[in-house]
Design an enzyme around this catalytic site. Structure first.
Site, PDB file in Angstrom:
ATOM      1  N   THR A 126       0.831  -1.204   0.000  1.00  0.00           N
ATOM      2  CA  THR A 126       0.000   0.000   0.000  1.00  0.00           C
ATOM      3  C   THR A 126       0.868   1.258   0.000  1.00  0.00           C
ATOM      4  OG1 THR A 126      -1.391   1.333   1.485  1.00  0.00           O
ATOM      5  CG2 THR A 126      -0.154  -0.417   2.511  1.00  0.00           C
ATOM      6  N   ASP A 127       0.319   2.335  -0.551  1.00  0.00           N
ATOM      7  CA  ASP A 127       1.059   3.610  -0.514  1.00  0.00           C
ATOM      8  C   ASP A 127       1.164   4.162   0.910  1.00  0.00           C
ATOM      9  OD1 ASP A 127      -1.606   4.365  -0.172  1.00  0.00           O
ATOM     10  OD2 ASP A 127      -1.548   6.004  -1.631  1.00  0.00           O
ATOM     11  N   GLU A 128       0.370   3.586   1.843  1.00  0.00           N
ATOM     12  CA  GLU A 128       0.388   4.112   3.217  1.00  0.00           C
ATOM     13  C   GLU A 128       1.734   3.887   3.909  1.00  0.00           C
ATOM     14  OE1 GLU A 128      -3.222   3.572   5.447  1.00  0.00           O
ATOM     15  OE2 GLU A 128      -4.393   3.340   3.624  1.00  0.00           O
ATOM     16  N   TYR A 151      -1.336  -0.355  11.125  1.00  0.00           N
ATOM     17  CA  TYR A 151      -1.576  -1.030   9.844  1.00  0.00           C
ATOM     18  C   TYR A 151      -0.422  -0.776   8.878  1.00  0.00           C
ATOM     19  CZ  TYR A 151      -3.221  -1.452   5.005  1.00  0.00           C
ATOM     20  OH  TYR A 151      -3.311  -1.742   3.666  1.00  0.00           O
ATOM     21  N   LYS A 155       2.510  -3.305   7.259  1.00  0.00           N
ATOM     22  CA  LYS A 155       2.693  -3.520   5.816  1.00  0.00           C
ATOM     23  C   LYS A 155       4.134  -3.158   5.404  1.00  0.00           C
ATOM     24  CE  LYS A 155      -0.040  -4.578   3.119  1.00  0.00           C
ATOM     25  NZ  LYS A 155      -0.467  -5.925   2.644  1.00  0.00           N
TER      26      LYS A 155
HETATM   27  P1  NAD Z   1      -9.949  -6.989   2.946  1.00  0.00           P
HETATM   28  O1  NAD Z   1      -9.879  -6.674   4.400  1.00  0.00           O
HETATM   29  O2  NAD Z   1     -11.191  -6.693   2.185  1.00  0.00           O
HETATM   30  O3  NAD Z   1      -9.628  -8.546   2.734  1.00  0.00           O
HETATM   31  C1  NAD Z   1      -8.624  -9.219   3.417  1.00  0.00           C
HETATM   32  C2  NAD Z   1      -8.789 -10.717   3.167  1.00  0.00           C
HETATM   33  O4  NAD Z   1      -7.706 -11.411   3.815  1.00  0.00           O
HETATM   34  C3  NAD Z   1     -10.082 -11.306   3.766  1.00  0.00           C
HETATM   35  O5  NAD Z   1     -10.674 -12.198   2.868  1.00  0.00           O
HETATM   36  C4  NAD Z   1      -9.604 -12.033   5.028  1.00  0.00           C
HETATM   37  O6  NAD Z   1     -10.423 -13.133   5.392  1.00  0.00           O
HETATM   38  C5  NAD Z   1      -8.216 -12.474   4.582  1.00  0.00           C
HETATM   39  N1  NAD Z   1      -7.318 -12.691   5.730  1.00  0.00           N
HETATM   40  C6  NAD Z   1      -7.085 -11.855   6.787  1.00  0.00           C
HETATM   41  N2  NAD Z   1      -6.206 -12.411   7.633  1.00  0.00           N
HETATM   42  C7  NAD Z   1      -5.864 -13.617   7.111  1.00  0.00           C
HETATM   43  C8  NAD Z   1      -4.988 -14.655   7.517  1.00  0.00           C
HETATM   44  N3  NAD Z   1      -4.300 -14.567   8.664  1.00  0.00           N
HETATM   45  N4  NAD Z   1      -4.853 -15.740   6.730  1.00  0.00           N
HETATM   46  C9  NAD Z   1      -5.556 -15.856   5.568  1.00  0.00           C
HETATM   47  N5  NAD Z   1      -6.424 -14.910   5.141  1.00  0.00           N
HETATM   48  C10 NAD Z   1      -6.570 -13.804   5.900  1.00  0.00           C
HETATM   49  O7  NAD Z   1      -8.685  -6.253   2.314  1.00  0.00           O
HETATM   50  P2  NAD Z   1      -8.522  -5.574   0.863  1.00  0.00           P
HETATM   51  O8  NAD Z   1      -8.994  -4.170   0.931  1.00  0.00           O
HETATM   52  O9  NAD Z   1      -9.043  -6.475  -0.174  1.00  0.00           O
HETATM   53  O10 NAD Z   1      -6.925  -5.516   0.780  1.00  0.00           O
HETATM   54  C11 NAD Z   1      -6.193  -6.624   0.261  1.00  0.00           C
HETATM   55  C12 NAD Z   1      -4.715  -6.292   0.271  1.00  0.00           C
HETATM   56  O11 NAD Z   1      -4.465  -5.118  -0.504  1.00  0.00           O
HETATM   57  C13 NAD Z   1      -4.157  -6.000   1.668  1.00  0.00           C
HETATM   58  O12 NAD Z   1      -2.882  -6.607   1.762  1.00  0.00           O
HETATM   59  C14 NAD Z   1      -4.036  -4.484   1.711  1.00  0.00           C
HETATM   60  O13 NAD Z   1      -3.000  -4.079   2.546  1.00  0.00           O
HETATM   61  C15 NAD Z   1      -3.749  -4.164   0.253  1.00  0.00           C
HETATM   62  N6  NAD Z   1      -4.191  -2.836  -0.199  1.00  0.00           N
HETATM   63  C16 NAD Z   1      -5.487  -2.435  -0.020  1.00  0.00           C
HETATM   64  C17 NAD Z   1      -5.892  -1.186  -0.510  1.00  0.00           C
HETATM   65  C18 NAD Z   1      -7.324  -0.717  -0.363  1.00  0.00           C
HETATM   66  O14 NAD Z   1      -7.630   0.410  -0.738  1.00  0.00           O
HETATM   67  N7  NAD Z   1      -8.238  -1.535   0.126  1.00  0.00           N
HETATM   68  C19 NAD Z   1      -4.975  -0.352  -1.161  1.00  0.00           C
HETATM   69  C20 NAD Z   1      -3.654  -0.813  -1.343  1.00  0.00           C
HETATM   70  C21 NAD Z   1      -3.284  -2.054  -0.859  1.00  0.00           C
HETATM   71  P1  TYD Z   2     -10.321   4.523   4.781  1.00  0.00           P
HETATM   72  O1  TYD Z   2     -11.359   4.080   3.807  1.00  0.00           O
HETATM   73  O2  TYD Z   2     -10.346   3.949   6.157  1.00  0.00           O
HETATM   74  O3  TYD Z   2      -8.910   4.310   4.091  1.00  0.00           O
HETATM   75  P2  TYD Z   2      -7.418   4.766   4.601  1.00  0.00           P
HETATM   76  O4  TYD Z   2      -7.514   5.388   5.920  1.00  0.00           O
HETATM   77  O5  TYD Z   2      -6.704   3.456   4.645  1.00  0.00           O
HETATM   78  O6  TYD Z   2      -6.923   5.695   3.557  1.00  0.00           O
HETATM   79  O7  TYD Z   2     -10.425   6.103   4.926  1.00  0.00           O
HETATM   80  C1  TYD Z   2     -10.311   6.948   3.796  1.00  0.00           C
HETATM   81  C2  TYD Z   2     -10.370   8.387   4.286  1.00  0.00           C
HETATM   82  O8  TYD Z   2     -11.663   8.627   4.853  1.00  0.00           O
HETATM   83  C3  TYD Z   2      -9.370   8.691   5.407  1.00  0.00           C
HETATM   84  O9  TYD Z   2      -8.920  10.031   5.266  1.00  0.00           O
HETATM   85  C4  TYD Z   2     -10.192   8.568   6.672  1.00  0.00           C
HETATM   86  C5  TYD Z   2     -11.558   9.044   6.226  1.00  0.00           C
HETATM   87  N1  TYD Z   2     -12.713   8.441   6.945  1.00  0.00           N
HETATM   88  C6  TYD Z   2     -13.695   9.266   7.504  1.00  0.00           C
HETATM   89  O10 TYD Z   2     -13.615  10.506   7.433  1.00  0.00           O
HETATM   90  N2  TYD Z   2     -14.739   8.678   8.148  1.00  0.00           N
HETATM   91  C7  TYD Z   2     -14.854   7.329   8.276  1.00  0.00           C
HETATM   92  O11 TYD Z   2     -15.819   6.846   8.916  1.00  0.00           O
HETATM   93  C8  TYD Z   2     -13.851   6.496   7.677  1.00  0.00           C
HETATM   94  C9  TYD Z   2     -13.927   4.994   7.790  1.00  0.00           C
HETATM   95  C10 TYD Z   2     -12.800   7.110   7.018  1.00  0.00           C
END
Ligand code: NAD
Ligand code: TYD
Length: 337
Positions: A126-128, A151, A155
């Site tokens: 992630t970019d975070e 988090y 990562k």
């Molecule tokens: P999500 O929370 O929707 O899904 C996570 C999945 O992983 C779930 O199906 C969960 O059951 C499984 N999981 C959790 N712990 C586990 C374990 N110990 N063993 C096996 N499975 C397990 O997450 P997402 O938003 O789909 O993100 C997926 C990946 O992409 C993550 O690694 C996250 O850091 C990365 N990512 C997410 C975003 C975003 O915007 N959502 C952006 C950049 C990177």
């Molecule tokens: P989020 O979807 O949790 O992603 P991330 O924090 O990993 O970027 O949040 C996106 C943005 O929205 C972040 O600036 C936090 C804000 N946010 C709110 O203002 N209210 C909320 O209830 C949530 C979940 C996020």
């Protein structure tokens, strides 16, 4: 020749399920999906795919060695590691699971991949991990890691470990660092599905702080395309930033949702800010565009309108989730804000 066999972890979550659908539709590979089915994992995200030839589901934990060995039972050509605890707010409430899954779990996968000799290990990051930007600038692959939440720190740790496995053992690791995703099947704790599902039942829309924090949004299908590209052509030892150049502050996001749903601004409720809340993320995607030919396909406005409509049309999907465990989390986190 046999099709390559890919081990996808976390394939029942938001991005993992979109990615499995994406890969299986091309028919170019077979897949094992290793997922623990935590609160965020949902078998319904892959409904209809269970019986597909070339798809196997293994319920298991990446932080459990025996489960990881089981997932490697069929010869694995490449690993794509999505499995993670993924929500910043939950990492503030309870960081332990983030350390176990995101760091130790990644270690077990790297170790097994090294023993089995895979041809690619794609760590989905992630970019975070880069921390927070001020008013200007964008994250490049060389930007120093400076994670601020449990988090993002977990990562970043996994990224460092993965790259150490490349340098030390020659494991063909590639890392992607993507910005915030939006699209279908996102768990409704994240900003966009949370706002849409709350607005649809006329519930308050919690906005942290002044609402001016900026995220750089990408449609999940563009992220999946980037991942497939890196899996295929990414050069081991490299990091690729993934983004679509859509910087928006959170108030802009809520405005779009209210407009599409025709709901009043009075639903917005400013709440106490998230501790350590990163102010701004923005991705420089020059490297993946110039070296691998990545292109963004989904325009932000169209993607957002389609996404909001998806949650309107799949009310069943999120209503089932917004019960039990979810309500406990919501009360604990938002009850005191
Ligand atoms: P999500 O929370 O929707 O899904 C996570 C999945 O992983 C779930 O199906 C969960 O059951 C499984 N999981 C959790 N712990 C586990 C374990 N110990 N063993 C096996 N499975 C397990 O997450 P997402 O938003 O789909 O993100 C997926 C990946 O992409 C993550 O690694 C996250 O850091 C990365 N990512 C997410 C975003 C975003 O915007 N959502 C952006 C950049 C990177
Ligand atoms: P989020 O979807 O949790 O992603 P991330 O924090 O990993 O970027 O949040 C996106 C943005 O929205 C972040 O600036 C936090 C804000 N946010 C709110 O203002 N209210 C909320 O209830 C949530 C979940 C996020």
């Amino acid at each position: 020749m046999d099709k390559p066999h890919i081990l996808v972890t976390g394939g029942c979550g938001f991005i993992g399920s979109n990615f499995i659908r994406y890969l299986l539709s091309s028919g170019a590979c077979t897949i094992t999906n290793l997922d623990k089915l935590t609160y965020a994992g949902n078998l319904e995200n892959l409904k209809g795919f269970e019986a597909r030839p070339g798809y196997t589901f293994v319920r298991g934990d990446i932080a459990n060695e025996a489960d990881v060995e089981r997932a490697f039972a069929a010869p694995v050509d490449a690993v794509v590691n999505f499995a993670a605890e993924s929500h910043v707010d939950r990492s503030i409430m309870d960081p332990g699971a983030f350390v176990t899954t995101n760091i130790y779990g990644t270690y077990l996968l790297l170790e097994q991949a090294r023993r089995k000799g895979v041809t690619k290990f794609l760590q989905v990051s992630t970019d975070e991990v880069y921390g927070s930007l001020g008013e200007t600038g964008r994250f490049r692959e060389e930007t120093q890691l400076a994670p601020n939440s449990p988090y993002s720190a977990s990562k970043a740790s996994a990224d460092l470990l993965a790259m150490a496995y490349h340098k030390t053992f020659g494991l063909p690791v590639v890392i992607t660092r993507c910005s915030n995703n939006y699209g279908p099947y996102q768990f409704p704790e994240k900003l966009i599905p949370l706002l849409v599902s709350n607005a649809l039942v006329d519930r308050e829309l919690p906005i942290y702080g002044d609402g001016l924090n900026v995220r750089d949004w990408i449609h999940v299908s563009d992220h999946c395309a980037a991942l497939a590209l890196v899996l295929d052509k990414g050069v081991p030892g490299n990091v690729y930033n993934v983004g679509a150049g859509n910087e928006r502050n959170n108030l802009e996001i809520v405005e779009i949702i209210l407009e599409v749903l025709n709901k009043p601004r009075s639903l917005i409720k400013y709440v106490k800010d998230r501790p350590g809340h990163d102010r701004r993320y923005a991705i420089d995607n020059t490297k993946i565009r110039d070296t691998l030919g990545f292109e963004v396909h989904v325009p932000f406005k169209t993607g957002m309108e389609e996404t909001v409509r998806w949650y309107v049309e799949h009310r069943d999907w999120w209503e089932k989730i917004k019960t039990g465990e979810y309500l406990g989390f919501y009360e604990k986190w938002y009850g005191s804000r």
